[in-house]
Design a protein around this motif. Sequence first.
Motif, mmCIF file in Angstrom:
data_model
loop_
_atom_site.group_PDB
_atom_site.id
_atom_site.type_symbol
_atom_site.label_atom_id
_atom_site.label_comp_id
_atom_site.label_asym_id
_atom_site.label_seq_id
_atom_site.Cartn_x
_atom_site.Cartn_y
_atom_site.Cartn_z
ATOM 1 N N LEU A 91 0.817 -1.211 0.000
ATOM 2 C CA LEU A 91 0.000 0.000 0.000
ATOM 3 C C LEU A 91 0.852 1.264 0.000
ATOM 4 O O LEU A 91 0.420 2.310 -0.495
ATOM 5 C CB LEU A 91 -0.921 -0.005 1.226
ATOM 6 C CG LEU A 91 -1.941 -1.146 1.320
ATOM 7 C CD1 LEU A 91 -2.741 -1.019 2.603
ATOM 8 C CD2 LEU A 91 -2.872 -1.156 0.108
ATOM 9 N N HIS A 92 2.043 1.189 0.549
ATOM 10 C CA HIS A 92 2.905 2.368 0.635
ATOM 11 C C HIS A 92 3.402 2.832 -0.727
ATOM 12 O O HIS A 92 3.919 3.945 -0.846
ATOM 13 C CB HIS A 92 4.104 2.083 1.550
ATOM 14 C CG HIS A 92 4.973 0.959 1.089
ATOM 15 N ND1 HIS A 92 4.606 -0.357 1.211
ATOM 16 C CD2 HIS A 92 6.198 0.946 0.505
ATOM 17 C CE1 HIS A 92 5.566 -1.135 0.724
ATOM 18 N NE2 HIS A 92 6.537 -0.368 0.289
ATOM 19 N N ARG A 93 3.218 2.018 -1.760
ATOM 20 C CA ARG A 93 3.665 2.402 -3.101
ATOM 21 C C ARG A 93 2.512 2.885 -3.977
ATOM 22 O O ARG A 93 2.668 3.059 -5.178
ATOM 23 C CB ARG A 93 4.387 1.227 -3.753
ATOM 24 C CG ARG A 93 5.529 0.685 -2.886
ATOM 25 C CD ARG A 93 6.377 -0.321 -3.610
ATOM 26 N NE ARG A 93 7.246 0.332 -4.590
ATOM 27 C CZ ARG A 93 8.050 -0.328 -5.414
ATOM 28 N NH1 ARG A 93 8.069 -1.658 -5.386
ATOM 29 N NH2 ARG A 93 8.821 0.323 -6.262
ATOM 30 N N ARG A 94 1.346 3.097 -3.368
ATOM 31 C CA ARG A 94 0.183 3.617 -4.087
ATOM 32 C C ARG A 94 0.022 5.093 -3.759
ATOM 33 O O ARG A 94 -0.363 5.454 -2.649
ATOM 34 C CB ARG A 94 -1.076 2.836 -3.702
ATOM 35 C CG ARG A 94 -0.989 1.347 -4.006
ATOM 36 C CD ARG A 94 -2.289 0.643 -3.659
ATOM 37 N NE ARG A 94 -2.215 -0.796 -3.902
ATOM 38 C CZ ARG A 94 -3.225 -1.628 -3.749
ATOM 39 N NH1 ARG A 94 -4.409 -1.152 -3.338
ATOM 40 N NH2 ARG A 94 -3.082 -2.921 -3.977
ATOM 41 N N ASP A 95 0.295 5.932 -4.712
ATOM 42 C CA ASP A 95 0.340 7.373 -4.460
ATOM 43 C C ASP A 95 -1.014 7.972 -4.104
ATOM 44 O O ASP A 95 -1.077 9.037 -3.487
ATOM 45 C CB ASP A 95 0.905 8.099 -5.688
ATOM 46 C CG ASP A 95 2.377 7.781 -5.919
ATOM 47 O OD1 ASP A 95 3.055 7.396 -4.942
ATOM 48 O OD2 ASP A 95 2.842 7.911 -7.062
ATOM 49 N N LYS A 96 -2.117 7.308 -4.473
ATOM 50 C CA LYS A 96 -3.453 7.829 -4.176
ATOM 51 C C LYS A 96 -4.050 7.196 -2.919
ATOM 52 O O LYS A 96 -5.198 7.479 -2.580
ATOM 53 C CB LYS A 96 -4.394 7.584 -5.365
ATOM 54 C CG LYS A 96 -3.978 8.329 -6.631
ATOM 55 C CD LYS A 96 -4.950 8.065 -7.771
ATOM 56 C CE LYS A 96 -4.525 8.810 -9.029
ATOM 57 N NZ LYS A 96 -5.471 8.557 -10.162
ATOM 58 N N HIS A 97 -3.279 6.355 -2.256
ATOM 59 C CA HIS A 97 -3.734 5.702 -1.028
ATOM 60 C C HIS A 97 -3.229 6.499 0.171
ATOM 61 O O HIS A 97 -2.140 7.091 0.114
ATOM 62 C CB HIS A 97 -3.193 4.274 -0.974
ATOM 63 C CG HIS A 97 -3.802 3.427 0.084
ATOM 64 N ND1 HIS A 97 -3.396 3.481 1.407
ATOM 65 C CD2 HIS A 97 -4.799 2.496 0.030
ATOM 66 C CE1 HIS A 97 -4.112 2.626 2.108
ATOM 67 N NE2 HIS A 97 -4.972 2.015 1.306
ATOM 68 N N PRO A 98 -3.996 6.562 1.272
ATOM 69 C CA PRO A 98 -3.547 7.339 2.440
ATOM 70 C C PRO A 98 -2.141 6.979 2.913
ATOM 71 O O PRO A 98 -1.373 7.853 3.314
ATOM 72 C CB PRO A 98 -4.591 6.999 3.509
ATOM 73 C CG PRO A 98 -5.810 6.654 2.740
ATOM 74 C CD PRO A 98 -5.348 6.005 1.479
ATOM 75 N N ILE A 99 -1.776 5.686 2.861
ATOM 76 C CA ILE A 99 -0.441 5.276 3.283
ATOM 77 C C ILE A 99 0.612 5.862 2.352
ATOM 78 O O ILE A 99 1.649 6.380 2.792
ATOM 79 C CB ILE A 99 -0.321 3.733 3.316
ATOM 80 C CG1 ILE A 99 -1.360 3.136 4.277
ATOM 81 C CG2 ILE A 99 1.089 3.313 3.719
ATOM 82 C CD1 ILE A 99 -1.217 3.584 5.703
ATOM 83 N N GLY A 100 0.355 5.799 1.057
ATOM 84 C CA GLY A 100 1.290 6.373 0.089
ATOM 85 C C GLY A 100 1.369 7.889 0.182
ATOM 86 O O GLY A 100 2.436 8.484 -0.009
ATOM 87 N N ILE A 101 0.247 8.530 0.476
ATOM 88 C CA ILE A 101 0.232 9.987 0.601
ATOM 89 C C ILE A 101 1.092 10.431 1.780
ATOM 90 O O ILE A 101 1.871 11.388 1.683
ATOM 91 C CB ILE A 101 -1.221 10.496 0.756
ATOM 92 C CG1 ILE A 101 -2.025 10.217 -0.518
ATOM 93 C CG2 ILE A 101 -1.238 11.997 1.071
ATOM 94 C CD1 ILE A 101 -3.513 10.482 -0.379
ATOM 95 N N ILE A 102 0.965 9.733 2.921
ATOM 96 C CA ILE A 102 1.778 10.052 4.092
ATOM 97 C C ILE A 102 3.261 9.825 3.794
ATOM 98 O O ILE A 102 4.122 10.648 4.124
ATOM 99 C CB ILE A 102 1.352 9.199 5.299
ATOM 100 C CG1 ILE A 102 -0.050 9.597 5.764
ATOM 101 C CG2 ILE A 102 2.344 9.337 6.449
ATOM 102 C CD1 ILE A 102 -0.122 10.968 6.391
ATOM 103 N N LYS A 103 3.569 8.698 3.171
ATOM 104 C CA LYS A 103 4.968 8.408 2.823
ATOM 105 C C LYS A 103 5.554 9.518 1.963
ATOM 106 O O LYS A 103 6.675 10.001 2.218
ATOM 107 C CB LYS A 103 5.046 7.077 2.081
ATOM 108 C CG LYS A 103 6.458 6.673 1.648
ATOM 109 C CD LYS A 103 6.435 5.762 0.435
ATOM 110 C CE LYS A 103 6.020 6.498 -0.820
ATOM 111 N NZ LYS A 103 6.055 5.638 -2.035
ATOM 112 N N ASN A 104 4.816 9.936 0.942
ATOM 113 C CA ASN A 104 5.313 10.973 0.045
ATOM 114 C C ASN A 104 5.454 12.320 0.742
ATOM 115 O O ASN A 104 6.346 13.113 0.420
ATOM 116 C CB ASN A 104 4.402 11.096 -1.170
ATOM 117 C CG ASN A 104 4.508 9.898 -2.098
ATOM 118 O OD1 ASN A 104 5.558 9.250 -2.173
ATOM 119 N ND2 ASN A 104 3.438 9.583 -2.810
#
Length: 392
Positions: A91-104
């Motif tokens: 999930l951390h590699r999905r830019d439109k997912h909350p997890i990816g958004i936080i990571k970015n």
Amino acid sequence: MTIFSVQSTIFSRASVALLSSNGFKRFSFASSFSSAAVYSPPLPKMKKRRYPIVSAVDIGGVTIARNDVVREDDPTNNVPDSIFSKLGVQLHRRDKHPIGIIKNAIYDYFDNNYSKMFDKIEDLSPIVTTKQNFDDVLVPADHVSRSLNDTYYVDSQTVLRCHTSAHQAELLRKGHRRFLVTGDVYRRDSIDSTHYPVFHQMEGFCVFSPEDWKESGMDSTLYAAEDLKKCLEGLASHLFGAVEMRWVDTYFPFTNPSFELEIYFKDDWLEVLGCGVTEQGILKQSGLENNVAWAFGLGLERLAMVLFDIPDIRLFWSDDERFTSQFAEGDFGVKFKPFSKYPPCYKDISFWISESFTENNFCEVVRGIAGDLVEESKVRDEVESKLNVELR
């Protein structure tokens, strides 16, 4: 004919034919429902059979077969299919997912304040050795986290990583000195609104040479601790804005001294992350005994739940469009809007109407019967046809 979309857990198709001097018009309606309590007759008993959820997953371009991870003939293996199926989701590699958004958002902070200084690594396999997961980060031999009750074992020497710290020694030996490692981590735990056996962490690591602290005139440990706190206070401000912060002394096997950063957010003190000055034993085994370093680890779900007002950690794994469509790449100001926990069921209802009919009339009927269980009712299509009808 007008077609309305219906989303519900239970709905019966209805057809109504009305005679008009101009002919027939057929309306198709659909509404969206969620039912809290629906009676269903008992299903006939079926013979229980076990099917794997998926036969293989792809991680960083490497295909991992189910039989490599779920081993029913190994008494030390305790990885179920439900956990294996999560290995390749990332999930951390999905830019439109909350997890990816936080990571970015965290990446943006380090890019803006430490340009090109930190390597970003996010595609490492979660399958690691017990040495990587425990020994390399100085977890004691009798520590509770080593038990089968707490950790997913592939075999006696291989586990699903419990933390992204499992990659510290490996990356140091490869020459990395400043890095951010993001990935899915696994711990056997109960499942409720705040606990799930799979979640996502980010590990930060920074190594200093003797020249760094000698120029400052500070002790090496103090120098690393002060730099760490300055870095993480800036990160907290980047994520949460102007908030009150405090440092709390704590204990971790792999850092000394160790700290937790707390912020005062929404009228309460919230733990944001754990961190500390890296134990010299970790650096020594990587040939860096003359250096000093700091490390931090944070849970991406924990931050996302607070920042996006997401009330249940299980929602992060949902493919329901009512959840996924609420978030967009780079949009850090979204607040989650609750919806029914029951799965959507879309149904079309079509019927013939007279000229005097209006769609609001039907919507009122639906609401009058189903009340707040209705989530949406709208026209999807309309077809008009003149027919010669003879009544007898």
